[in-house]
Design a protein around this motif. Sequence first.
Motif, PDB file in Angstrom:
ATOM      1  N   ARG A  29       1.091   2.316  14.364  1.00 36.30           N
ATOM      2  CA  ARG A  29       0.593   1.104  13.710  1.00 36.30           C
ATOM      3  C   ARG A  29       1.744   0.125  13.468  1.00 36.30           C
ATOM      4  O   ARG A  29       1.631  -1.076  13.754  1.00 36.30           O
ATOM      5  CB  ARG A  29      -0.089   1.484  12.396  1.00 36.30           C
ATOM      6  N   MET A  64      -2.351  -8.161   7.681  1.00 34.05           N
ATOM      7  CA  MET A  64      -1.984  -7.192   8.706  1.00 34.05           C
ATOM      8  C   MET A  64      -0.477  -7.228   8.949  1.00 34.05           C
ATOM      9  O   MET A  64       0.177  -6.188   9.000  1.00 34.05           O
ATOM     10  CB  MET A  64      -2.732  -7.493   9.996  1.00 34.05           C
ATOM     11  N   SER A  69      -2.988  -4.354   5.177  1.00 36.31           N
ATOM     12  CA  SER A  69      -4.272  -3.891   5.688  1.00 36.31           C
ATOM     13  C   SER A  69      -4.072  -3.111   6.978  1.00 36.31           C
ATOM     14  O   SER A  69      -3.052  -3.235   7.655  1.00 36.31           O
ATOM     15  CB  SER A  69      -5.219  -5.071   5.918  1.00 36.31           C
ATOM     16  N   ASN A  70      -5.065  -2.328   7.305  1.00 36.29           N
ATOM     17  CA  ASN A  70      -5.056  -1.529   8.515  1.00 36.29           C
ATOM     18  C   ASN A  70      -6.048  -2.179   9.475  1.00 36.29           C
ATOM     19  O   ASN A  70      -7.254  -2.067   9.283  1.00 36.29           O
ATOM     20  CB  ASN A  70      -5.471  -0.102   8.157  1.00 36.29           C
ATOM     21  N   PRO A  71      -5.560  -2.887  10.503  1.00 39.86           N
ATOM     22  CA  PRO A  71      -6.475  -3.637  11.369  1.00 39.86           C
ATOM     23  C   PRO A  71      -7.389  -2.720  12.177  1.00 39.86           C
ATOM     24  O   PRO A  71      -7.001  -1.621  12.569  1.00 39.86           O
ATOM     25  CB  PRO A  71      -5.535  -4.416  12.293  1.00 39.86           C
ATOM     26  N   THR A  72      -8.590  -3.193  12.415  1.00 41.92           N
ATOM     27  CA  THR A  72      -9.508  -2.460  13.275  1.00 41.92           C
ATOM     28  C   THR A  72      -9.102  -2.683  14.730  1.00 41.92           C
ATOM     29  O   THR A  72      -8.373  -3.631  15.051  1.00 41.92           O
ATOM     30  CB  THR A  72     -10.960  -2.941  13.089  1.00 41.92           C
ATOM     31  N   LEU A  73      -9.591  -1.836  15.594  1.00 44.76           N
ATOM     32  CA  LEU A  73      -9.328  -1.998  17.022  1.00 44.76           C
ATOM     33  C   LEU A  73      -9.864  -3.346  17.499  1.00 44.76           C
ATOM     34  O   LEU A  73      -9.202  -4.045  18.273  1.00 44.76           O
ATOM     35  CB  LEU A  73      -9.958  -0.847  17.808  1.00 44.76           C
ATOM     36  N   ASP A  74     -11.025  -3.732  17.028  1.00 41.76           N
ATOM     37  CA  ASP A  74     -11.614  -5.008  17.400  1.00 41.76           C
ATOM     38  C   ASP A  74     -10.684  -6.166  17.034  1.00 41.76           C
ATOM     39  O   ASP A  74     -10.470  -7.085  17.838  1.00 41.76           O
ATOM     40  CB  ASP A  74     -12.978  -5.172  16.721  1.00 41.76           C
ATOM     41  N   THR A  75     -10.116  -6.128  15.841  1.00 37.35           N
ATOM     42  CA  THR A  75      -9.191  -7.179  15.399  1.00 37.35           C
ATOM     43  C   THR A  75      -7.959  -7.215  16.293  1.00 37.35           C
ATOM     44  O   THR A  75      -7.528  -8.282  16.735  1.00 37.35           O
ATOM     45  CB  THR A  75      -8.782  -6.954  13.932  1.00 37.35           C
ATOM     46  N   LYS A  78      -8.767  -8.746  19.655  1.00 39.67           N
ATOM     47  CA  LYS A  78      -8.945 -10.203  19.539  1.00 39.67           C
ATOM     48  C   LYS A  78      -7.601 -10.920  19.451  1.00 39.67           C
ATOM     49  O   LYS A  78      -7.453 -12.032  19.966  1.00 39.67           O
ATOM     50  CB  LYS A  78      -9.781 -10.542  18.300  1.00 39.67           C
TER      51      LYS A  78
END
Length: 95
Positions: A29, A64, A69-75, A78
């Motif tokens: 991460r 992020m 925060s822990n970003p989602t894969l989608d974020t 993008k």
Amino acid sequence: MNHDGIGSSWEDVRKDLFTEEEMAASDARVALVGELIRVRQELGISQKKLEELSGVKQPVIARMERGISNPTLDTVLKLLQPLGKTLYIGPAKKR
């Protein structure tokens, strides 16, 4: 487990607190977010401009990048696209 803290390195403390899997996930991460920041800055793109290009809100990008925060894969996906990057999955480094 040594809790006196004196003479302990962060790596020793980290090994006491986290599993190998947790440490590997954290390292990945940090590397990913660090690369996103490096490329964004190298390209001269502000967080606000990255919001416009990616659709990810600037406060989300800021959280992020600060590690809040822990970003989602989608974020992540993008954000990668307008930076001209892609996600690559390869062999894991041996610890």
